[in-house]
Every structure is written in structure tokens, then in C-alpha cells.
Design a protein around this motif. Structure first.
Motif, PDB file in Angstrom:
ATOM      1  N   GLY A 127     -29.289 -27.554  13.549  1.00  0.00           N
ATOM      2  CA  GLY A 127     -30.300 -28.010  12.605  1.00  0.00           C
ATOM      3  C   GLY A 127     -30.059 -27.454  11.216  1.00  0.00           C
ATOM      4  O   GLY A 127     -30.163 -28.185  10.218  1.00  0.00           O
ATOM      5  N   ARG A 128     -29.723 -26.157  11.145  1.00  0.00           N
ATOM      6  CA  ARG A 128     -29.478 -25.572   9.828  1.00  0.00           C
ATOM      7  C   ARG A 128     -28.224 -26.181   9.199  1.00  0.00           C
ATOM      8  O   ARG A 128     -28.168 -26.399   7.976  1.00  0.00           O
ATOM      9  N   ALA A 162     -29.294 -29.409   7.671  1.00  0.00           N
ATOM     10  CA  ALA A 162     -30.054 -29.185   6.442  1.00  0.00           C
ATOM     11  C   ALA A 162     -29.129 -28.764   5.304  1.00  0.00           C
ATOM     12  O   ALA A 162     -29.275 -29.225   4.160  1.00  0.00           O
ATOM     13  N   ALA A 172     -36.506 -27.182   5.472  1.00  0.00           N
ATOM     14  CA  ALA A 172     -35.844 -27.332   6.767  1.00  0.00           C
ATOM     15  C   ALA A 172     -34.849 -26.207   6.990  1.00  0.00           C
ATOM     16  O   ALA A 172     -34.826 -25.588   8.067  1.00  0.00           O
ATOM     17  N   GLU A 173     -34.039 -25.916   5.986  1.00  0.00           N
ATOM     18  CA  GLU A 173     -33.067 -24.829   6.137  1.00  0.00           C
ATOM     19  C   GLU A 173     -33.769 -23.496   6.395  1.00  0.00           C
ATOM     20  O   GLU A 173     -33.360 -22.718   7.261  1.00  0.00           O
ATOM     21  N   PHE A 206     -37.211 -31.739   7.670  1.00  0.00           N
ATOM     22  CA  PHE A 206     -35.988 -32.532   7.485  1.00  0.00           C
ATOM     23  C   PHE A 206     -36.322 -34.020   7.469  1.00  0.00           C
ATOM     24  O   PHE A 206     -35.818 -34.772   6.630  1.00  0.00           O
ATOM     25  N   TYR A 264     -35.077 -23.444  10.047  1.00  0.00           N
ATOM     26  CA  TYR A 264     -34.014 -23.221  11.035  1.00  0.00           C
ATOM     27  C   TYR A 264     -33.473 -21.797  10.930  1.00  0.00           C
ATOM     28  O   TYR A 264     -33.078 -21.193  11.941  1.00  0.00           O
ATOM     29  N   TYR A 308     -35.334 -30.614   2.451  1.00  0.00           N
ATOM     30  CA  TYR A 308     -34.218 -29.949   3.094  1.00  0.00           C
ATOM     31  C   TYR A 308     -34.220 -28.437   2.882  1.00  0.00           C
ATOM     32  O   TYR A 308     -33.717 -27.687   3.723  1.00  0.00           O
ATOM     33  N   ALA A 339     -27.279 -31.749   4.027  1.00  0.00           N
ATOM     34  CA  ALA A 339     -28.139 -32.579   3.184  1.00  0.00           C
ATOM     35  C   ALA A 339     -28.318 -31.967   1.800  1.00  0.00           C
ATOM     36  O   ALA A 339     -28.513 -32.693   0.815  1.00  0.00           O
TER      37      ALA A 339
END
Length: 336
Positions: A120-121, A124, A100-101, A92, A104, A97, A127
Motif C-alpha cells: 500500500g505504501r 501511495a 495514504a502514505e 488513496f 500505511y 496520497y 502516486a
């Protein structure tokens, strides 16, 4: 005796690694390193040591070192959900992103009650423009733990992105009921009011946010925009300058300064200031479009077209940039 001394050293290193003795970040890193270098711990415990050291490195901004430690933590303990979340946090921070997704997602699959993983998800997904997915994740987090002002505020933003104004306002109000001076919720409610044309309400909330946090750049920039929309350019400029002083690396503060310069017809200064904004965030199509517009006013047709091209590369279909590029092409005699 040597074994006892070794065990005592290991216990001391663990205390430091876990921060149990109020250790500084550097002492925690040293403690975790001592645990890692020991030959007396199994893989699961080593995973925790690598993870804790990674967190401290990430706090320092040493992202590559942190990533290496999160990867090591996962190798030693593939079920350590927090390590997957740590790795996702690095992705992230690097604006990846999608990764990142995915990271998470791994974390919450391993630990469905992991609130920070859902948050967190959600970040992401936000974003990536998936407001509905983000809202579902915020709802999941709210159901797992008593809501905090920050969580309610973030869910309010998710509702706003989906166009649900009343639920957004309800979440901002709920956040403020928990903490009446919570500046982000005040600023976000103000921004929503401003978008709805309720400028006096917006100013009242921005004033309250800045009373709670006088150096809150987001509120300063929001108030500057509302003041500018009311023709109060002198106070708008003062707010914009205060935001730039409070957060010199925030691209938005430079963007707003450039925008105000353009309003005054100071196009050369605006071009330079938009350049400062772009240096801090080179993924903002509006900054390129506005710089192109200032260049167009200066007669720099080629430079303007290049900026409009970049704005459209970042946001295909950006209507304002399309119209501006058409103007630049017409002036250049370069109609498509």
C-alpha cells in the motif's frame, strides 16, 4: 438459559462477521453489527469487528461508512495495523496520497511483516512520484513473502519508472514464469517495448495479453496506440472502441478515441470526447492540452487558452502546453 442463548448468538455473529460460514457481504455486515452491539466483548475484539465491517463497506464502495468503522477500530485497538491500512486505503481512493502514505507508514511500523502495508505504501509513493521509495517498499514486500506475479509486475513498473529497463524486463519475465498468461505483466512488458520503439515485440505481448483476457482495457488501449503509430488506424480505432466498451468509465479509453478523432481532423468530435475523458479524470493535464489543441484548430482561441491554462495548473512547466498556450495568446493578440 438466557446467558447460553446470548453466547450462542454471539458465536453465530462472530462466524458471520469473520466470514467463517461463507457468509455474503451483507450477512457479514449484520454479523459484525451484532458483535458491536453486544456488551460481552472487550475493546480488542470490538476493534476486529469494526475493521471487518469496514472492509465489507469498502468493498461495496461505501467509503465514508468504511472510514468511520476503521476509525472506530483504531479507537478500540490502537495496535491494529490492518485498521490503519484500511484508513490509508480510503485516503488513496480519495486521491489523498500523502495521507495514504502516512497511514500505511503507521501500519508497517506497528507490524513490520505486514506485506499489504508495504504494498500500500509503495502504491501511495508511486502516486506521489516517489519511484525510489516505492521500489524500496516493493523490495521489502518481496523479502517478506514468496513473490507473486502481481508483486513482481508492480516492482517491474517501479524499476521502469527509474529507467532501469533490464531489471524491469527481468521482473516482468519472472512474473510470467510464475503465471505465463498473466495479462498485466504482458501488457506492461509490451508498453515498455513500445516506448523503446520495439513495436513488433509490443504487439506480440499485447496479443498474448488479450488472448488471456480479451476485455483487458489496458492491453486494448496499448495495442491501439502501437497500431496507430504504424498507420493501422482502422484496427487502432477498433481496439479503442473495444476498450471503451470493456471499461466505459476508464478515462484513457475516451482519451484515445479523441486522439484518433483528431488524427482524422474530426476536431469538434474530439473536443466532445476529450470532455468525456476529463469528466472521468479531471486531473490529467494531457487531456486538457489535447482538447485545447483541438479547440485551437476550430478557432476557439479563448477555449483553447483556458484548456492550456488548466493543463499548466496541473503540471507546471508542461512544455507542450506552454508552446500551445503561446500560440493561442499570439492568435488572441495577448502575448505576455
Amino acid at each position: 438459559m438466557a446467558g447460553a442463548a446470548h453466547a450462542q448468538t454471539l458465536r453465530a455473529n462472530w462466524n458471520s462477521c469473520l466470514g467463517a460460514d461463507g457468509s455474503t457481504a451483507l450477512v457479514q455486515i449484520d454479523g459484525c453489527t451484532g458483535v458491536i452491539q453486544s456488551t460481552r466483548e472487550d475493546a480488542g475484539y470490538l476493534g476486529v469487528a469494526y475493521f471487518n465491517r469496514g472492509v465489507r463497506y469498502q468493498d461495496w464502495g461505501a467509503l465514508d461508512r468504511a472510514l468511520a468503522d476503521y476509525e472506530a477500530a483504531i479507537r478500540h485497538d490502537p495496535a491494529l495495523a490492518e485498521a490503519y491500512a484500511g484508513r490509508a486505503g480510503i485516503a488513496f481512493a480519495k486521491a489523498d496520497y500523502g495521507a495514504a502514505e502516512a497511514g500505511y507508514d503507521q501500519a508497517v511500523q506497528l507490524k513490520p511483516a505486514f506485506v499489504d502495508g508495504w504494498l500500500g505504501r509503495a502504491a501511495a509513493r508511486t502516486a506521489r512520484g516517489d519511484a525510489a521509495g516505492a521500489l524500496a517498499d516493493y523490495d521489502r514486500a518481496v523479502g517478506l513473502a514468496p513473490p507473486t506475479p502481481g508483486l513482481l509486475d508492480e516492482r517491474g513498473l517501479a524499476y521502469e519508472r527509474l529507467g532501469d529497463v533490464e531489471r524491469a524486463r527481468a521482473d516482468f519475465a519472472a512474473a510470467l514464469a510464475l503465471e505465463p498468461g498473466y495479462a498485466p505483466a504482458l501488457a506492461h512488458r509490451a508498453a515498455l517495448s513500445a516506448r523503446l520503439g520495439e513495436r513488433d515485440k509490443a504487439l506480440a505481448d499485447y496479443d498474448a495479453a488479450l488472448k488471456a483476457r480479451p476485455d483487458f482495457a489496458e492491453a486494448l488501449l496499448g495495442r491501439a496506440a502501437v497500431r496507430a503509430s504504424k498507420g493501422d488506424l482502422a484496427r487502432a480505432e477498433a481496439d479503442s472502441e473495444a476498450a471503451r466498451q470493456a471499461a466505459p468509465n476508464d478515462a484513457r479509453a475516451w482519451f484515445d478515441k479523441a486522439y484518433l478523432q483528431s488524427l482524422h481532423g474530426e476536431y469538434q468530435a474530439a473536443v466532445q470526447t476529450y470532455g468525456e475523458a476529463i469528466a472521468r479524470n479531471d486531473r490529467d493535464p494531457a487531456a486538457y492540452n489535447n482538447r485545447g489543441d483541438a479547440r485551437l484548430s476550430l478557432g476557439d482561441l479563448a477555449g483553447a487558452k483556458a484548456d492550456f491554462d488548466q493543463a499548466l495548473a496541473l503540471r507546471p512547466g508542461y512544455a507542450l502546453a506552454l508552446a500551445n498556450r503561446a500560440r493561442a495568446r499570439q492568435a488572441l493578440g495577448d502575448d505576455p
